[in-house]
Design a protein around this motif. Sequence first.
Motif, short mmCIF file in Angstrom:
data_model
loop_
_atom_site.label_atom_id
_atom_site.label_comp_id
_atom_site.label_asym_id
_atom_site.label_seq_id
_atom_site.Cartn_x
_atom_site.Cartn_y
_atom_site.Cartn_z
N ARG A 1 37.35 54.25 32.90
CA ARG A 1 36.71 53.79 34.14
C ARG A 1 35.33 53.20 33.86
O ARG A 1 34.95 52.18 34.44
N LYS A 2 34.60 53.84 32.98
CA LYS A 2 33.29 53.31 32.62
C LYS A 2 33.42 51.97 31.90
O LYS A 2 32.63 51.05 32.10
N LEU A 3 34.45 51.86 31.06
CA LEU A 3 34.66 50.63 30.32
C LEU A 3 34.88 49.45 31.26
O LEU A 3 34.38 48.34 31.03
N ARG A 4 35.59 49.68 32.35
CA ARG A 4 35.84 48.60 33.31
C ARG A 4 34.55 48.06 33.92
O ARG A 4 34.44 46.87 34.23
N THR A 5 33.57 48.92 34.07
CA THR A 5 32.30 48.47 34.67
C THR A 5 31.51 47.58 33.72
O THR A 5 30.55 46.92 34.15
N LEU A 6 31.90 47.56 32.44
CA LEU A 6 31.18 46.77 31.45
C LEU A 6 31.83 45.43 31.18
O LEU A 6 31.49 44.74 30.21
N VAL A 7 32.78 45.03 32.02
CA VAL A 7 33.60 43.86 31.73
C VAL A 7 32.78 42.59 31.54
O VAL A 7 33.14 41.71 30.75
N ARG A 8 31.67 42.44 32.23
CA ARG A 8 30.86 41.23 32.09
C ARG A 8 30.23 41.11 30.71
O ARG A 8 29.72 40.05 30.34
N GLU A 9 30.28 42.20 29.92
CA GLU A 9 29.75 42.16 28.56
C GLU A 9 30.87 42.02 27.52
O GLU A 9 30.59 41.94 26.32
N LEU A 10 32.11 41.98 27.99
CA LEU A 10 33.26 42.01 27.08
C LEU A 10 33.92 40.64 27.01
O LEU A 10 34.49 40.15 27.99
N GLY A 11 33.85 40.01 25.85
CA GLY A 11 34.39 38.66 25.68
C GLY A 11 35.89 38.58 25.86
O GLY A 11 36.63 39.45 25.40
N ASN A 12 36.34 37.53 26.54
CA ASN A 12 37.75 37.24 26.79
C ASN A 12 38.44 38.29 27.65
O ASN A 12 39.67 38.35 27.70
N CYS A 13 37.67 39.14 28.32
CA CYS A 13 38.25 40.21 29.12
C CYS A 13 38.02 39.97 30.61
O CYS A 13 37.06 39.30 31.01
N PHE A 14 38.93 40.51 31.42
CA PHE A 14 38.71 40.51 32.87
C PHE A 14 39.39 41.72 33.49
O PHE A 14 40.28 42.34 32.88
N VAL A 15 38.95 42.07 34.68
CA VAL A 15 39.54 43.17 35.43
C VAL A 15 39.86 42.67 36.84
O VAL A 15 39.35 41.64 37.28
N VAL A 16 40.71 43.42 37.52
CA VAL A 16 41.01 43.17 38.93
C VAL A 16 40.59 44.43 39.69
O VAL A 16 41.12 45.51 39.41
N ASP A 17 39.63 44.29 40.59
CA ASP A 17 39.14 45.49 41.27
C ASP A 17 40.08 45.88 42.42
O ASP A 17 41.10 45.24 42.67
N GLU A 18 39.72 46.97 43.12
CA GLU A 18 40.59 47.52 44.15
C GLU A 18 40.82 46.55 45.30
O GLU A 18 41.83 46.65 46.01
N SER A 19 39.91 45.62 45.51
CA SER A 19 40.07 44.64 46.59
C SER A 19 40.85 43.40 46.12
O SER A 19 41.06 42.48 46.91
N GLY A 20 41.26 43.39 44.85
CA GLY A 20 42.01 42.26 44.34
C GLY A 20 41.14 41.16 43.78
O GLY A 20 41.64 40.08 43.43
N ARG A 21 39.84 41.42 43.65
CA ARG A 21 38.92 40.40 43.13
C ARG A 21 38.93 40.41 41.61
O ARG A 21 38.95 41.46 40.98
N PHE A 22 38.90 39.22 41.00
CA PHE A 22 38.89 39.08 39.55
C PHE A 22 37.44 39.01 39.07
O PHE A 22 36.63 38.27 39.62
N GLU A 23 37.15 39.78 38.04
CA GLU A 23 35.81 39.77 37.44
C GLU A 23 35.97 39.62 35.93
O GLU A 23 36.71 40.39 35.30
N ALA A 24 35.32 38.63 35.34
CA ALA A 24 35.56 38.29 33.94
C ALA A 24 34.29 38.27 33.12
O ALA A 24 33.19 38.04 33.63
N GLY A 25 34.46 38.53 31.81
CA GLY A 25 33.37 38.42 30.86
C GLY A 25 33.32 37.02 30.26
O GLY A 25 34.08 36.13 30.65
N PRO A 26 32.45 36.81 29.28
CA PRO A 26 32.29 35.48 28.67
C PRO A 26 33.48 35.11 27.79
O PRO A 26 34.23 35.98 27.35
N GLN A 27 33.65 33.83 27.57
CA GLN A 27 34.72 33.35 26.68
C GLN A 27 34.23 33.37 25.25
O GLN A 27 33.18 32.82 24.92
N LEU A 28 35.01 34.01 24.38
CA LEU A 28 34.66 34.09 22.97
C LEU A 28 35.07 32.81 22.24
O LEU A 28 36.05 32.17 22.61
N PRO A 29 34.36 32.45 21.19
CA PRO A 29 34.84 31.35 20.34
C PRO A 29 36.11 31.77 19.63
O PRO A 29 36.35 32.96 19.39
N ARG A 30 36.94 30.80 19.29
CA ARG A 30 38.19 31.10 18.62
C ARG A 30 37.96 31.48 17.16
O ARG A 30 36.94 31.14 16.57
#
Length: 690
Positions: A153-182
Motif C-alpha cells: 500500500r505504501k509502495l502505491r503512494t510512491l508511484v510518481r517516483e517509479l519509472g514506467n509504472c502506474f496505478v489505478v486508484d479507487e475512483s478509477g483514476r490513472f496515476e503514472a510515474g516518469p517514462q524510463l529510457p530504454r
Amino acid sequence: MGASGLRMQPRNRLKVLLIEPCFDNKGITVPYIPLPIGLVGAYLLTRMPDVDLKIMRLPEAILQYVEKEKPHVVGISNYLWNTNLCTRIARFVRVTTPDTLIVFGGAESTTEQFDRGLFAEKYASADIFIQHEGEEAFAALMERFEGCGRDRRKLRTLVRELGNCFVVDESGRFEAGPQLPRLTKFEENFSPYLAGLFDDLLADGRFEPLLETNRGCPFQCAYCQQGRSYYNRVYFRPLEHVLKEIDYIAKRVNPALGLIMVDSNWGMYPQDEAIARRLRSKQKSVGWPMHMGGSAGKSHPDRVMKVIKTLGGALTITRGVQSMDVNVLKIIKRTNLSSVDKAFQDFMDEQVAEFILPLPGETKETFLDGICRLQDSGAIVRFLIYPGLLLCNSELNDRSMVEKYGIKTMFRQHQNLCGTVRGEFVCETERSVVETASMGVEDVLYCRSYCVLIDTLFRSDPFCELFHYLRMKGIAKSEYTLGLFKSLAKASHGVKKCFDEYRVSFLEERFVTERDALAYMEKYSEDYYLGAKGGDLLKYSNMLWIEQFDGLLDWMFTKLRGMREWDEAAILEIENLERFFRAVYYDRTALVSRKDPEIRRDFDFDILGWSKSKGGAPLAGFKRPVEMSFRQTKLSASAALTAWQSFGFHRTADHAAPIDTVNRLYLGRLRRSARLRRPLGRPVKAARKG
C-alpha cells in the motif's frame, strides 16, 4: 563458514514469483518459453542476486505454489491471449495471500486504454502496473518495495517516483510515474537461458524456445504495439551472447520442437547472418531447430534471402503485407517491399503472406484486388488473414483514429482459449473490427468467407499439381479461386453448410460488451472447449477437407471443367488429375469403407514426372500409360479426430490425451506416398507451340 568463501543466505529472502500463464486443460494452448518474464527475472538477479526467484507457466501449479510458498511478489505478464486467465489468478493471489504485491506488465498494461473503466474493473486485484520495457522498471520497483518494508500500500503512494509504472486508484483514476529510457546495452547475465531460469521448461520438452537478438522496430505501423516512437530505435544484444544462448538451448531442448525468432525484422541486420550460420550448425549436429518462425525484415532483401537460404528451408517467413492498397498503407503507416529485385520477390512469394481485414480505408474491391494480385505473383504457400484488432498501445486504438475511419468493434472469443481455474470458467476475448466507414459488415463477411476457401486451397500447398496445371494453361490462380467461390451455389450441401455455419458464427458470436461475450461463452463453454463454437477461419477451412473432402474435390473439378471449352485432350488431362488427387488423398475420402495400405491406379500420364519437371513442360508431354502405387503413411492414416485435435479442437468430451498443436496436420502433410510402378509405353512428344 566465512573462511571457505561461502556466503550465508539471508533470512526471509524476498520471494518473487514471475508468471506468464497459459491454459493447459487437456493440452497446453500456447506452448512457448515465457521469454518476457525470463528477461525481467534475469535482469532482476543482476541487481538483487539474493532474491528467491521462481518462473512458472501452468495455472494449477501456480496456484499450488502460491498456497504453499506465499510469495511476497507476484509479477504477471499478460497479453491478449491470457488476460482473463491472468486476472483470475490475481484474484486468487489477493484472497490467498492478501499482503502479496501483485504487479502486471506486458502489452496490455498501458495507460493508453480505450475503456479505462473496464480496465479498472478487470484489474481490481492489481497493485501496480509496468508499461513499456519492464527490466529496469521491475528491478527498481523491487528495490523500492524492500525499502518501504514490503508494504504494498505504501509502495502505491510512491508511484510518481517509479519509472514506467502506474496505478489505478479507487475512483478509477490513472496515476503514472516518469517514462524510463530504454535499455541500450544487454549484458550476458541478462539472459534467462544462461542464468538457468528456463531449465525446467526446457527439460519438460513441450515448450518451444523463443529467441530475441535485437529489440525495437524502425517502422511505425499504426496497428502494431511497437509502432509508437518509444520503440523506433533498435538495440542489439551482443552477438557472442546470442551464440552462447543458441549453444545452451541446443544442449537441452527437445529436438522435435522448433524455434521462434521474436525480432520484429529478423534477417535484415548484419549479425543475423552469423546467427543463421550457428543455427545451421546445430541443425547438422543435434537436429535442432528443423523448423522456425519469424517476421521477415522489411529492408535489405538480399540479406534476408541469404539468411533464409542458410537455414536450409527450416525458416518459414511471414511476409506481412497487411494490404496491397496504397491508400490503406498510407493510413496505417505501412511500407511494403515493392521495389526490390525480382529474385527476392519470387523468393519471398514462396513464403506466407499476412493480411489484416478490415483496415481503415480498405474496401471489398481493394481487398479482393490485392489478395488476387498476390496470388498471381508467385507460389504463395499460405495466406494468413488476421481479423482487424484494436490492440492496446497501438495508434489504431486511439479514439481519434476510431472516429475518423468509422471503426466499429465488438467482443468475441479469442482463438478458443478457454478452460477452468479451480472450477471457475475462464476464457479470453478480443475486440475485433467488424466494419469501417469504407467496408460494411456484409463486405467484411464476404471477403473473410473467400479467405476460408483460399486457406483451404493454399495452406501447405495440398493441390500444387492442380495450380501447376492451371499455370500451364494460362489460367491465373485468382481467376480459378474467385470463380470457384462465386460458384458456391453449385457445391454440395455439405460444402455449402460449412460456409453457412461460418456466416452464422461470424454474426452471432460477437457482442457489444465483454461482459455479454463472457456470459455467452460460459453458457456454451463445452461447445467452445470442443470446438463446436468459435475457431473462426481456421476451423472452417479445416472443416472443408476434414469433413467434406469428397464434396470439396467434386466442386473444385466441376469448376475447372466449366472454365473453358476444353478439347478432348484437355478433358482427359483433367480426368487424370482428379483421379490422382482421389488416390493421393485416399485416406481422406468417405466414399471408400476399407482403407487399403496400398492402392494402385492406372493413368494416361506420368503425373509425378510432370510435376517434378523444370521449365514448365505441359502435361501432354508426359502422356504415356503408367501404373502408380499410393502407400499409406503414418500421417496419411491419421483419423479425422486426430487432425482436428492437432489444431486444438477437441471435438469429443472424453479425449484425455494432451493435444500437440505444434505439429499441425495440414492437408498437404496427409498425402499418401506416391511412386511410379510401371511405365506402359513411351512418352508422347508434346506438339510445338504455334
